[in-house]
Design a protein around this motif. Structure first.
Motif, short mmCIF file in Angstrom:
data_model
loop_
_atom_site.label_atom_id
_atom_site.label_comp_id
_atom_site.label_asym_id
_atom_site.label_seq_id
_atom_site.Cartn_x
_atom_site.Cartn_y
_atom_site.Cartn_z
N ALA A 128 0.96 -1.47 -0.11
CA ALA A 128 0.01 -0.01 -0.11
C ALA A 128 0.86 1.32 0.13
N VAL A 129 2.09 1.31 0.81
CA VAL A 129 2.76 2.43 0.88
C VAL A 129 3.56 2.37 -0.44
N ILE A 132 1.99 3.99 -3.57
CA ILE A 132 1.90 5.78 -3.29
C ILE A 132 3.29 5.98 -4.16
N ALA A 158 -1.79 4.70 4.53
CA ALA A 158 -1.39 3.26 4.07
C ALA A 158 -0.77 2.47 4.85
N HIS A 161 -1.98 -0.41 6.80
CA HIS A 161 -2.39 -1.72 6.02
C HIS A 161 -1.13 -2.57 5.58
N LEU A 182 -7.31 -3.34 2.50
CA LEU A 182 -6.55 -2.24 1.93
C LEU A 182 -5.07 -2.48 1.78
#
Ligand code: AMP
Ligand code: MG
Length: 350
Positions: A128-129, A132, A158, A161, A182
């Motif tokens: 999730a990170v 981005i 983020a 998750h 997520l």
């Protein structure tokens, strides 16, 4: 009498001549061959080996390549048209378990071990990170004038998750379920090394030796060269502007050399370079080093460690390496200072 003995010798030599010539012809002379591929793991790969026959080598390297291409398809986080891949698992986060190939489960199990060894620095659940950063990096590369850093609030959100314990693996049913809707997996830190190690295993099992596999910065030597000498592996100078393209050459056999570098993928915002290795604690690109090489037998472990070492200061990194058997490392700091373990130094060609 003497004349008779000489002519007997002559006769013997003449009789043996065809045999000697024949044996001269059948002594196999092995030539070095190299196959290069541009479509594996989004990087340049090479398979180097020796054979008496080019066609036989091409067939062999084609088989190794086909095996690696299967791993590439399985570990892909952007495509799943050809096969159920890590992307399929990600797309089903919070929805349902996905039946996957055993090779996905094996990668996830090893990634968990690497997570434990590196105390969470190499975390495949950081998707999730990383997603981005990936989006901002791609946009910044496309339009450098307007390149931006991601907002910290988005990164922090983020980071809620990224729990590796939310990856639920059922080995018997061969399923993987991401419990947090997520979350997502990014196996970029470990997949190449893991696949190289599996390929090396199958080459060894086939009885072939004297092969060097290279997938991007991941090098794995299988045996030594036919003349018994070790392989020479150059370590890339992370300073790409330097005239000196490599820092030094290592002499290795049956070992892996895996290099992570900030020069491999980065973008620039307001004159500052931001690389692709993200510290799970700060959620920012790492700044301690510009290049790290790890040498150990297992290419998967070497890959996982090279990423983790980027995220920790030198002394902590040295302690981590010292705690592991048969692992050597070399660190290049942003000012060009080179640090290495004694065992790494011993592998450098004089
Ligand atoms: P490597 O070149 O092996 O160091 O792997 C770098 C890749 O791993 C990046 O492009 C990301 O896809 C992913 N990555 C970056 N930081 C991390 C991290 N801290 N943990 C796990 N994967 C990461
Ligand atoms: Mg790695």
């Amino acid at each position: 009498m003497l004349r008779k003995r000489v002519s007997l010798w002559l006769l013997l030599c003449l009789a043996l001549l065809p045999l000697l010539l024949l044996s001269g012809c059948v002594v196999p002379v092995e030539t070095q061959y190299k196959s290069t591929y541009l479509d594996l793991f989004d990087t340049v790969s090479q398979i180097v080996g020796y054979d008496t026959d080019q066609e036989a080598f091409v067939e062999f390297s084609g088989q190794v390549k086909a095996g690696l291409a299967e791993y590439h398809a399985l570990y892909d986080i952007y495509h799943d048209e050809a096969v159920v891949s890590i992307k399929t698992v990600n797309d089903n986060a919070g929805i349902q378990p996905v039946v996957v190939d055993r090779r996905i489960i094996d990668l996830l199990l090893e990634s968990r071990e690497i997570y434990d060894i590196t105390e969470g620095k190499t975390n495949i659940a950081l998707g999730a990170v990383l997603e981005i950063w990936h989006t901002y990096r791609e946009a910044g590369l496309e339009d450098p004038e307007n390149a931006e850093l991601p907002p910290m609030e988005a990164l922090e959100e983020a980071a809620n998750h990224v729990d590796i314990d939310d990856i639920i693996i059922d080995e018997e049913a061969s399923t993987v379920y991401l419990r947090d809707p997520l979350m997502s997996l990014d196996v970029g830190a470990v997949a190449k090394g893991f696949a190289a190690e599996r390929a090396a295993e199958s080459i060894e099992a086939s009885g072939r030796t004297g092969v060097l596999l290279s997938i991007g910065g991941n090098v794995r030597a299988i045996g030594v060269k036919p003349d018994g000498s070790a392989w020479n592996v150059a370590i890339q100078n992370p300073d790409l502007e330097s005239d000196q393209t490599s820092l030094f050459t290592l002499s290795i056999d049956n070992l892996s050399v895996v290099t992570s570098g900030s020069y491999q993928r980065y973008y620039t915002v307001d004159g500052v370079k931001y690389n692709h290795i993200i510290d799970p604690e700060t959620l920012m690109p790492t700044t301690y080093f510009i290049g790290i090489s790890v040498v150990t037998a297992d290419s998967g472990l070497a890959d996982g460690l090279s990423t983790a070492l980027f995220c920790i200061p030198l002394e902590e990194g040295r302690a981590l390496v010292a705690s592991l058997d048969g692992v050597e490392a070399c660190w290049v700091e942003p000012d060009g200072t080179i640090e290495m373990t004694d065992g790494f130094q011993a592998l450098i060609q004089p």
